[in-house]
Scaffold this active site. Structure first.
Site, PDB file in Angstrom:
ATOM      1  N   ASP A  68       9.806  -6.000  -2.980  1.00 43.27           N
ATOM      2  CA  ASP A  68       9.224  -6.560  -1.758  1.00 43.27           C
ATOM      3  C   ASP A  68       8.219  -7.600  -2.224  1.00 43.27           C
ATOM      4  OD1 ASP A  68       8.369  -7.039   0.797  1.00 43.27           O
ATOM      5  OD2 ASP A  68       7.160  -5.229   0.952  1.00 43.27           O
ATOM      6  N   PRO A 110       0.789  -1.235   0.000  1.00 41.93           N
ATOM      7  CA  PRO A 110       0.000   0.000   0.000  1.00 41.93           C
ATOM      8  C   PRO A 110       0.819   1.282   0.000  1.00 41.93           C
ATOM      9  CG  PRO A 110       0.093  -0.903   2.202  1.00 41.93           C
ATOM     10  CD  PRO A 110       0.802  -1.897   1.334  1.00 41.93           C
ATOM     11  N   GLY A 111       2.154   1.205   0.139  1.00 42.03           N
ATOM     12  CA  GLY A 111       2.960   2.405  -0.003  1.00 42.03           C
ATOM     13  C   GLY A 111       3.956   2.678   1.104  1.00 42.03           C
ATOM     14  N   CYS A 164       8.321 -10.889   3.930  1.00 41.78           N
ATOM     15  CA  CYS A 164       7.962 -10.965   5.350  1.00 41.78           C
ATOM     16  C   CYS A 164       7.699 -12.425   5.701  1.00 41.78           C
ATOM     17  CB  CYS A 164       6.762 -10.085   5.666  1.00 41.78           C
ATOM     18  SG  CYS A 164       5.325 -10.324   4.607  1.00 41.78           S
ATOM     19  N   ARG A 212      -5.402  -2.178  -5.372  1.00 40.39           N
ATOM     20  CA  ARG A 212      -4.217  -1.874  -4.561  1.00 40.39           C
ATOM     21  C   ARG A 212      -3.447  -0.684  -5.133  1.00 40.39           C
ATOM     22  NH1 ARG A 212      -2.127  -5.397  -1.024  1.00 40.39           N
ATOM     23  NH2 ARG A 212       0.012  -5.138  -1.783  1.00 40.39           N
TER      24      ARG A 212
END
Length: 464
Positions: free
Chosen positions: A181, A116-117, A234, A142
């Site tokens: 990411d 989301p930023g 993650c 998104r």
């Protein structure tokens, strides 16, 4: 929760060496509440109404909170004074500062999977005006959220695109820094999202690993020789982390980069099995943050550059040409900004760019699906300008424009899209501010106030 977590830990592939997971410590960590942290916007200083308890060690603008407030009811959140972000992922700032030359020529950066930023706004905070960040998200809903968050951050040198990773191959070797990411199983965030455990399986780990490799392979031609690649997940699984590092070394001859870390940060340095590539693991039982993994690579200087491909879409070329050949309205919009700007028009909406990025716009516009170009300025209605909401949030907004500073209660009412101060003496367009930061536009008429806060942004919860 612990019974389910224990079962999954029994299926989780072991991490070699210093990175091995302590099951008992992990279970204990998951019995505690997740840490709340945020990152301050360095270009929008503000006095926050809640207490900050300390600094995130690896991020100069990262802060911890003792408890989590209702951010929706804080006008400064909507004004872009800070971004609520998980502390471990802020390590991206330290990696860039340690490995990238930010004193030389202008840099082009790509955050490939940006929504989301969080990491995009982090990177934006490191930019000089002449640098350019492309924040990309392929999934439309998104991408819309990403554009909103980048608008709140308020910079003109951050653009948002909605493209598949392979689309960037058409740019040739364009970027100096690329952050990927990658979508992952999310095991490092189980403490914040217990539902994610229901989706975990060894098969899902394998699927994510293959997707991660495909994403990197598709985008890597757009990284310049000598450019910096940051790869992050993650996830706790080595199949998504260290094994991907070895795959990158095998297939692209990337050069692993060590990131200097302080011992008291409690970040675990790991090495991949085949190539001893450096990786950095964050464990919630060792530090104040969630599970996270990051690795850095340098693309060899002598690696042959991918050729820049000519765009063959005449329709897109025509649109770009129209934007360049139309009447230059830069002077008309310049009164709204305190910095020089180039105004470009797309679909009757004007966008402000730093003039140094004109060639970037002309090159990228026919090749990428650009969702947000610089700062949306607004539209023209005859002799009048109708300013865009994003313009009110810009860090470049002129201090000479009429502004109305409001109370917290008035700010919340404004963001619920209600009228405030209907009898305000000064008529016409004004930027509504809270704590000196722009929230949006209002237009005052003799007997009413027109609220131009976007409907899709408005606060829907009870503010009392």
């Amino acid at each position: 929760m612990n019974e389910q977590l224990s079962h999954i830990l029994g299926q989780l592939s072991p991490v070699a060496g210093a990175g091995r997971i302590d099951p008992a410590a992990l279970l204990q960590a998951h019995e505690q509440a997740a840490v709340t942290s945020l990152r301050l916007n360095p270009r929008k200083p503000a006095d926050l109404s809640f207490a900050l308890t300390g600094q995130v060690p690896w991020c100069s603008t990262g802060r911890y909170l003792g408890e989590r407030p209702v951010f929706t009811l804080d006008p400064l959140f909507h004004a872009g004074a800070y971004y609520v972000q998980e502390a471990s992922s802020m390590f991206v700032q330290h990696a860039v500062e340690a490995l990238a030359d930010r004193t030389g020529p202008a840099l082009r950066l790509l955050d490939l999977c940006a929504a989301p930023g969080g990491k995009s706004t982090l990177l934006a905070g490191l930019l000089r005006d002449e640098d350019l960040l492309i924040a990309n998200e392929v999934i439309q809903p998104r991408a819309a959220i990403l554009a909103e968050n980048m608008s709140r951050w308020g910079q003109m040198n951050t653009w948002v695109t909605q493209n598949d990773p392979k689309d960037f191959t058409a740019l040739g070797a364009y970027f100096d820094i690329m952050l990927i990411d990658a979508p992952c199983t999310g095991s490092g965030l189980w403490r914040k999202d217990e539902a994610a455990m229901d989706e975990w399986s060894p098969e899902h780990v394998k699927l994510c690993s293959e997707r991660q490799k495909r994403i990197v392979a598709d985008a890597l031609p757009a990284l310049k020789p000598g450019g910096l690649l940051l790869y992050a997940t993650c996830s706790y699984s080595p199949e998504e982390n260290e094994e991907v590092l070895d795959w990158l070394c095998d297939n692209f001859q990337l050069e692993s980069q060590a990131v200097p870390v302080q011992e008291d940060w409690q970040i675990v340095e790991t090495r991949s099995a085949a190539h001893q590539a450096y990786g950095y693991r964050f464990y919630p039982w060792k530090l104040q943050g969630e599970g996270f993994f990051l690795a850095a690579f340098r693309k060899p200087e002598d690696q042959e550059e991918a050729p820049q491909k000519k765009d063959r879409s005449e329709k897109k070329k025509g649109a770009a040409g129209a934007a360049r050949k139309g009447k230059d309205e830069s002077a008309r919009w310049s009164r709204f900004m305190k910095v020089p700007l180039l105004a470009v028009e797309r679909n009757e909406e004007f966008y402000g760019l730093h003039p140094v990025h004109q060639k970037d716009y002309e090159y990228l516009q026919p090749r990428l699906r650009i969702k947000k170009t610089g700062t949306a300025l607004g539209k023209l209605a005859g002799k009048d300008e109708i300013p865009d909401h994003e313009l009110a949030l810009s860090i470049h907004l002129s201090a000479e424009l009429p502004a109305l500073e409001v109370s917290r209660e008035e700010a919340l009412l404004f963001m619920k899209k209600e009228e405030i101060r209907k009898e305000h003496a000064l008529k016409g367009w004004q930027v509504v501010t809270f704590g000196g930061l722009g929230l949006g536009w209002g237009k005052w008429l003799p007997n009413r106030m027109n609220n131009y806060y976007p409907k899709n942004w408005r606060i829907r919860m009870d503010i009392r």
